[in-house]
Scaffold this motif. Structure first.
Motif, PDB file in Angstrom:
ATOM      1  N   THR B  30       0.833  -1.206   0.000  1.00 36.08           N
ATOM      2  CA  THR B  30       0.000   0.000   0.000  1.00 36.08           C
ATOM      3  C   THR B  30       0.869   1.257   0.000  1.00 36.08           C
ATOM      4  N   LEU B  33       2.763   1.653  -3.369  1.00 27.79           N
ATOM      5  CA  LEU B  33       1.944   2.108  -4.492  1.00 27.79           C
ATOM      6  C   LEU B  33       1.385   3.513  -4.273  1.00 27.79           C
ATOM      7  N   ARG B 109      -7.178   1.907   5.935  1.00 19.83           N
ATOM      8  CA  ARG B 109      -8.310   1.218   5.286  1.00 19.83           C
ATOM      9  C   ARG B 109      -7.807   0.399   4.087  1.00 19.83           C
ATOM     10  N   MET B 110      -6.930   1.017   3.304  1.00 23.09           N
ATOM     11  CA  MET B 110      -6.380   0.300   2.139  1.00 23.09           C
ATOM     12  C   MET B 110      -5.583  -0.916   2.594  1.00 23.09           C
ATOM     13  N   PHE B 113      -7.969  -3.791   3.626  1.00 27.69           N
ATOM     14  CA  PHE B 113      -8.590  -4.529   2.523  1.00 27.69           C
ATOM     15  C   PHE B 113      -7.566  -5.351   1.736  1.00 27.69           C
ATOM     16  N   GLN B 114      -6.341  -4.822   1.642  1.00 26.46           N
ATOM     17  CA  GLN B 114      -5.268  -5.589   0.983  1.00 26.46           C
ATOM     18  C   GLN B 114      -4.985  -6.852   1.790  1.00 26.46           C
ATOM     19  N   LYS B 116      -6.998  -8.354   3.833  1.00 26.47           N
ATOM     20  CA  LYS B 116      -8.155  -9.262   3.692  1.00 26.47           C
ATOM     21  C   LYS B 116      -8.024 -10.089   2.413  1.00 26.47           C
ATOM     22  N   LYS B 117      -7.671  -9.413   1.320  1.00 29.53           N
ATOM     23  CA  LYS B 117      -7.540 -10.105   0.038  1.00 29.53           C
ATOM     24  C   LYS B 117      -6.447 -11.176   0.125  1.00 29.53           C
TER      25      LYS B 117
END
Lengths: 132, 168
Positions: B30, B33, B109-110, B113-114, B116-117
């Motif tokens: 994260t 990027l 937050r990012m 979710f990363q 989680k994926k």
């Protein structure tokens, strides 16, 4: 690629992301960019712009926002003949397959997963333009 | 100021290396990027052995799924937040407290979710990530119930700014 004078509407509740997107557009030479914090405000702007005869030509929206999220905004946009054809890029931190498929079914032009960098952003714009 | 995290019943796989690895990778990806900043993770240490991080902004969330129920907290010194946001915008920034908290919250937050994926790709069944609470203060510390051990992962930016991820 979209012409430099393209009128662009960005909806994201995170101020930092709005700033990043404005920065990216600025680097690409786009200066006709307006930002709002949620889908409801985006819809108001879209309606007003249409009424004024100066419609938006590209929409970028976050998925998760207060009041009206990006999916609902996309549904409204695709359901309204006045802006049905406007390219719509959805940004989301969550990239579940179901979510992406649903967005595609609703007619999203491009789906960008956060985090994203300048290269990803530019690529998404190019793809959305070619899909017009 | 001290924040109390009520950790729930045992079942937290925080000591399983794939779980920790997912959060490390998500953080590194994260920030690489979105902030063009290559951060490096240090060795995880136990919460018990961790001394005060000097954090001024703490973002707390949760991660819930089949067999997973834990809290995660990122703690940043304000200067680290400013540098990360400056890297995102490619300019030097002076941020108000609200902007620092908003930016930290969005980055976390990012990461969530990363993670989680990545976890779901590894066979975990993460259903929900967060919601987030952002806390600001001058001497903020995170205190967790001793129901189970927590893990702290230190990160460093190329400018040697430090921040910490706690999995509790």
């Amino acid at each position: 690629m979209f012409p430099k004078k393209t009128r662009i509407l960005v909806a994201d509740d995170a101020e930092i992301i709005r700033q990043v997107i404005e920065q990216y557009f600025s680097e690409l030479g786009y200066d006709n960019v307006e930002v709002v914090e949620d889908g409801e405000k985006a819809l108001e702007r879209l309606r007003q712009a249409e009424k004024d005869g100066n419609p938006y030509e590209l929409i970028l929206s976050d998925f998760t926002m207060p009041r009206m999220d990006g999916f609902s905004l996309l549904k409204h946009v695709r359901g309204n003949p006045a802006f049905r054809e406007v390219p719509f890029i959805l940004l989301s931190a969550e990239s579940d397959r179901e979510r992406v498929m649903e967005a595609i079914a609703l007619g999203v032009s491009q789906f960008v997963v956060k985090p994203f960098n300048f290269a990803t952003f530019t690529e998404a714009l190019k793809t959305a333009y070619h899909r017009k | 100021m001290s924040i109390v995290l009520k950790t729930a019943a045992p079942g937290l796989p925080q000591h399983e290396s794939p779980f920790i690895t997912a959060f490390i990778l998500a953080t590194v990806d994260t920030l690489s990027l979105q902030c063009q900043t290559k951060v490096s993770a240090g060795d995880p240490i136990s919460k018990e052995a961790f001394e005060e991080s000097g954090a001024e902004v703490i973002v707390i969330g949760g991660i819930v799924g089949k067999g997973i129920d834990c809290s995660v907290a990122f703690s940043f010194p304000e200067v680290t937040c400013c540098h990360l946001v400056g890297s995102m915008l490619q300019r030097k920034v002076t941020l108000g407290a609200d902007q620092v908290m908003s930016a930290a919250s969005e980055l976390v937050r990012m990461v969530g979710f990363q993670a989680k994926k990545l976890l779901n790709e590894r066979g975990y069944k993460v259903e929900a990530v967060f919601p987030r609470i952002v806390v600001e203060g001058r001497t903020v510390q995170i205190w967790a119930d001793k129901v189970r051990d927590g893990i702290v992962i230190p990160f460093a930016t190329p400018r040697h700014d430090r921040f910490y991820l706690e999995i509790l």
